[in-house]
Design a protein around this motif. Sequence first.
Motif, PDB file in Angstrom:
ATOM      1  N   ARG A  87       2.368 -46.297  -5.429  1.00 36.20           N
ATOM      2  CA  ARG A  87       2.107 -47.187  -6.292  1.00 36.20           C
ATOM      3  C   ARG A  87       0.533 -47.410  -6.427  1.00 36.20           C
ATOM      4  O   ARG A  87       0.058 -48.440  -6.505  1.00 36.20           O
ATOM      5  N   ILE A  88       0.024 -46.363  -5.936  1.00 31.98           N
ATOM      6  CA  ILE A  88      -1.581 -46.096  -5.755  1.00 31.98           C
ATOM      7  C   ILE A  88      -1.924 -46.549  -7.433  1.00 31.98           C
ATOM      8  O   ILE A  88      -1.591 -46.101  -8.409  1.00 31.98           O
ATOM      9  N   PRO A  89      -2.640 -47.810  -7.666  1.00 31.18           N
ATOM     10  CA  PRO A  89      -2.888 -48.356  -8.932  1.00 31.18           C
ATOM     11  C   PRO A  89      -3.550 -47.358  -9.909  1.00 31.18           C
ATOM     12  O   PRO A  89      -2.820 -47.324 -11.064  1.00 31.18           O
ATOM     13  N   ASP A  90      -4.286 -46.371  -9.742  1.00 35.40           N
ATOM     14  CA  ASP A  90      -5.017 -45.443 -10.390  1.00 35.40           C
ATOM     15  C   ASP A  90      -4.415 -44.173 -10.470  1.00 35.40           C
ATOM     16  O   ASP A  90      -4.940 -43.357 -11.057  1.00 35.40           O
ATOM     17  N   ALA A  91      -3.618 -43.736  -9.615  1.00 38.20           N
ATOM     18  CA  ALA A  91      -2.690 -42.684  -9.610  1.00 38.20           C
ATOM     19  C   ALA A  91      -1.760 -42.627 -10.760  1.00 38.20           C
ATOM     20  O   ALA A  91      -1.118 -43.473 -11.157  1.00 38.20           O
ATOM     21  N   PRO A  92      -1.291 -41.450 -11.111  1.00 40.84           N
ATOM     22  CA  PRO A  92      -0.286 -41.348 -12.098  1.00 40.84           C
ATOM     23  C   PRO A  92       1.103 -41.985 -11.943  1.00 40.84           C
ATOM     24  O   PRO A  92       1.486 -41.748 -10.768  1.00 40.84           O
ATOM     25  N   VAL A  93       1.516 -42.664 -12.629  1.00 41.32           N
ATOM     26  CA  VAL A  93       3.172 -43.069 -12.372  1.00 41.32           C
ATOM     27  C   VAL A  93       3.923 -41.966 -12.616  1.00 41.32           C
ATOM     28  O   VAL A  93       3.761 -41.037 -13.416  1.00 41.32           O
ATOM     29  N   VAL A  94       4.969 -42.010 -11.752  1.00 43.55           N
ATOM     30  CA  VAL A  94       6.047 -41.031 -11.730  1.00 43.55           C
ATOM     31  C   VAL A  94       7.383 -41.588 -11.675  1.00 43.55           C
ATOM     32  O   VAL A  94       7.419 -42.726 -11.663  1.00 43.55           O
ATOM     33  N   GLY A  95       8.518 -40.746 -11.515  1.00 37.74           N
ATOM     34  CA  GLY A  95       9.730 -41.307 -11.904  1.00 37.74           C
ATOM     35  C   GLY A  95      10.020 -41.640 -12.960  1.00 37.74           C
ATOM     36  O   GLY A  95      10.963 -42.785 -13.394  1.00 37.74           O
ATOM     37  N   ILE A  96       9.361 -41.153 -14.156  1.00 32.52           N
ATOM     38  CA  ILE A  96       9.477 -41.744 -15.545  1.00 32.52           C
ATOM     39  C   ILE A  96      10.459 -40.543 -16.160  1.00 32.52           C
ATOM     40  O   ILE A  96      10.007 -39.389 -16.242  1.00 32.52           O
ATOM     41  N   SER A  97      11.303 -40.833 -16.708  1.00 31.25           N
ATOM     42  CA  SER A  97      12.376 -39.969 -17.567  1.00 31.25           C
ATOM     43  C   SER A  97      11.588 -39.846 -18.879  1.00 31.25           C
ATOM     44  O   SER A  97      10.597 -40.592 -19.102  1.00 31.25           O
ATOM     45  N   TRP A  98      11.971 -38.821 -19.668  1.00 28.66           N
ATOM     46  CA  TRP A  98      11.373 -38.418 -20.977  1.00 28.66           C
ATOM     47  C   TRP A  98      11.765 -39.772 -21.891  1.00 28.66           C
ATOM     48  O   TRP A  98      10.873 -40.255 -22.627  1.00 28.66           O
ATOM     49  N   HIS A  99      12.977 -40.400 -21.880  1.00 29.80           N
ATOM     50  CA  HIS A  99      12.823 -41.419 -22.544  1.00 29.80           C
ATOM     51  C   HIS A  99      12.295 -42.858 -22.363  1.00 29.80           C
ATOM     52  O   HIS A  99      11.826 -43.411 -23.087  1.00 29.80           O
ATOM     53  N   ASP A 100      11.910 -42.863 -20.880  1.00 25.43           N
ATOM     54  CA  ASP A 100      10.904 -43.887 -20.629  1.00 25.43           C
ATOM     55  C   ASP A 100       9.549 -43.488 -21.128  1.00 25.43           C
ATOM     56  O   ASP A 100       8.940 -44.596 -21.601  1.00 25.43           O
ATOM     57  N   ALA A 101       9.255 -42.509 -21.134  1.00 24.02           N
ATOM     58  CA  ALA A 101       7.702 -42.064 -21.552  1.00 24.02           C
ATOM     59  C   ALA A 101       7.605 -42.143 -23.258  1.00 24.02           C
ATOM     60  O   ALA A 101       6.601 -42.910 -23.627  1.00 24.02           O
ATOM     61  N   VAL A 102       8.463 -42.147 -23.874  1.00 23.37           N
ATOM     62  CA  VAL A 102       8.843 -42.139 -25.250  1.00 23.37           C
ATOM     63  C   VAL A 102       8.744 -43.647 -25.627  1.00 23.37           C
ATOM     64  O   VAL A 102       8.097 -44.107 -26.422  1.00 23.37           O
ATOM     65  N   ALA A 103       9.627 -44.483 -24.972  1.00 26.03           N
ATOM     66  CA  ALA A 103       9.410 -45.912 -24.767  1.00 26.03           C
ATOM     67  C   ALA A 103       8.026 -46.580 -24.619  1.00 26.03           C
ATOM     68  O   ALA A 103       7.647 -47.635 -25.405  1.00 26.03           O
ATOM     69  N   TYR A 104       7.480 -46.023 -23.737  1.00 28.06           N
ATOM     70  CA  TYR A 104       5.981 -46.558 -23.442  1.00 28.06           C
ATOM     71  C   TYR A 104       5.009 -46.168 -24.483  1.00 28.06           C
ATOM     72  O   TYR A 104       4.351 -47.121 -24.961  1.00 28.06           O
ATOM     73  N   CYS A 105       5.208 -44.905 -25.160  1.00 27.92           N
ATOM     74  CA  CYS A 105       4.389 -44.664 -26.169  1.00 27.92           C
ATOM     75  C   CYS A 105       4.724 -45.676 -27.449  1.00 27.92           C
ATOM     76  O   CYS A 105       3.745 -46.034 -28.035  1.00 27.92           O
ATOM     77  N   GLU A 106       6.037 -45.996 -27.943  1.00 27.20           N
ATOM     78  CA  GLU A 106       6.296 -46.522 -28.731  1.00 27.20           C
ATOM     79  C   GLU A 106       6.060 -48.269 -28.580  1.00 27.20           C
ATOM     80  O   GLU A 106       5.401 -49.010 -29.302  1.00 27.20           O
ATOM     81  N   TRP A 107       5.874 -48.670 -27.267  1.00 26.99           N
ATOM     82  CA  TRP A 107       5.386 -49.952 -27.023  1.00 26.99           C
ATOM     83  C   TRP A 107       3.909 -50.108 -27.282  1.00 26.99           C
ATOM     84  O   TRP A 107       3.202 -51.047 -27.736  1.00 26.99           O
ATOM     85  N   LEU A 108       3.291 -49.098 -26.535  1.00 26.49           N
ATOM     86  CA  LEU A 108       1.665 -49.336 -26.592  1.00 26.49           C
ATOM     87  C   LEU A 108       1.373 -49.088 -27.966  1.00 26.49           C
ATOM     88  O   LEU A 108       0.090 -49.657 -28.423  1.00 26.49           O
ATOM     89  N   SER A 109       1.966 -48.389 -28.766  1.00 27.83           N
ATOM     90  CA  SER A 109       1.532 -48.179 -30.429  1.00 27.83           C
ATOM     91  C   SER A 109       1.655 -49.445 -30.720  1.00 27.83           C
ATOM     92  O   SER A 109       0.716 -49.743 -31.811  1.00 27.83           O
ATOM     93  N   THR A 110       2.574 -50.472 -30.414  1.00 31.92           N
ATOM     94  CA  THR A 110       2.647 -51.620 -31.303  1.00 31.92           C
ATOM     95  C   THR A 110       1.524 -52.709 -30.610  1.00 31.92           C
ATOM     96  O   THR A 110       1.075 -53.481 -31.448  1.00 31.92           O
ATOM     97  N   GLN A 111       1.044 -52.406 -29.511  1.00 32.41           N
ATOM     98  CA  GLN A 111      -0.045 -53.103 -28.859  1.00 32.41           C
ATOM     99  C   GLN A 111      -1.491 -52.606 -29.267  1.00 32.41           C
ATOM    100  O   GLN A 111      -2.506 -53.418 -29.304  1.00 32.41           O
ATOM    101  N   THR A 112      -1.652 -51.531 -29.811  1.00 33.80           N
ATOM    102  CA  THR A 112      -2.905 -50.850 -30.260  1.00 33.80           C
ATOM    103  C   THR A 112      -2.992 -50.608 -31.706  1.00 33.80           C
ATOM    104  O   THR A 112      -4.174 -50.187 -32.127  1.00 33.80           O
TER     105      THR A 112
END
Length: 216
Positions: free
Chosen positions: A54-79
């Motif tokens: 959980r080092i703040p600026d290190a890459p997040v891990v333990g992310i499934s493909w579905h998690d990654a897609v959901a993040y992209c969709e969420w950030l798309s709505t924010q930006t």
Amino acid sequence: MGADDRRSDERPAHAVAVTAFRAAERPVSNNEYAAFVEHTEAPPPPFWTQDGFRIPDAPVVGISWHDAVAYCEWLSTQTDTRLRLPTEAEREYAARGGLAEADWPEPDPHWPKVAARASVATAEHPHVPLDACRNRFGLYCMADNVHEWCSDWYDRSYYDVSPRAEPAGPVSGMRRASRGGSWRHRIKFTRVSARSSLSPSYRYNDYGFRIYADAV
């Protein structure tokens, strides 16, 4: 794309055309993913309870493909920008940094052994991206740190039938493609044409992702 003198799933080397796109300089960090967890019902990554993950600026891990897609969709709505995972072709183009036939972010075959990257070679968890790991496009950690999910389904024989323009992988499959190195492997650096894959539901401690977008 690919390499004729490397692993069988990298053959044959073939010309590919991709439309202009944008790639994030770094993989999505723990800090960035924390905002997603805070503002949605997404579960926190399973490795946040362990030291080094959980080092703040290190890459997040333990992310499934579905998690990654959901993040992209969420950030798309924010930006108000359509953000997404890359195709394998886009990821390889980005990783090469303009070097058409190099194995590494630089043409030097001894690139993984340079002293500036010694800390990466002994890493025991994801590391904060280093300037020493940037390629000629200014992208960090394209050959090290964490595996990064791609949008494609994986097929080891796909290059035999891959179209020249905008290849997007098979229409179905069991595993999603991924690219990049891994802190968890004995050899931490991975050639830019090397392919890997994983079931899209799995959450491994060396799997993260990077966001991409169409060019404006």
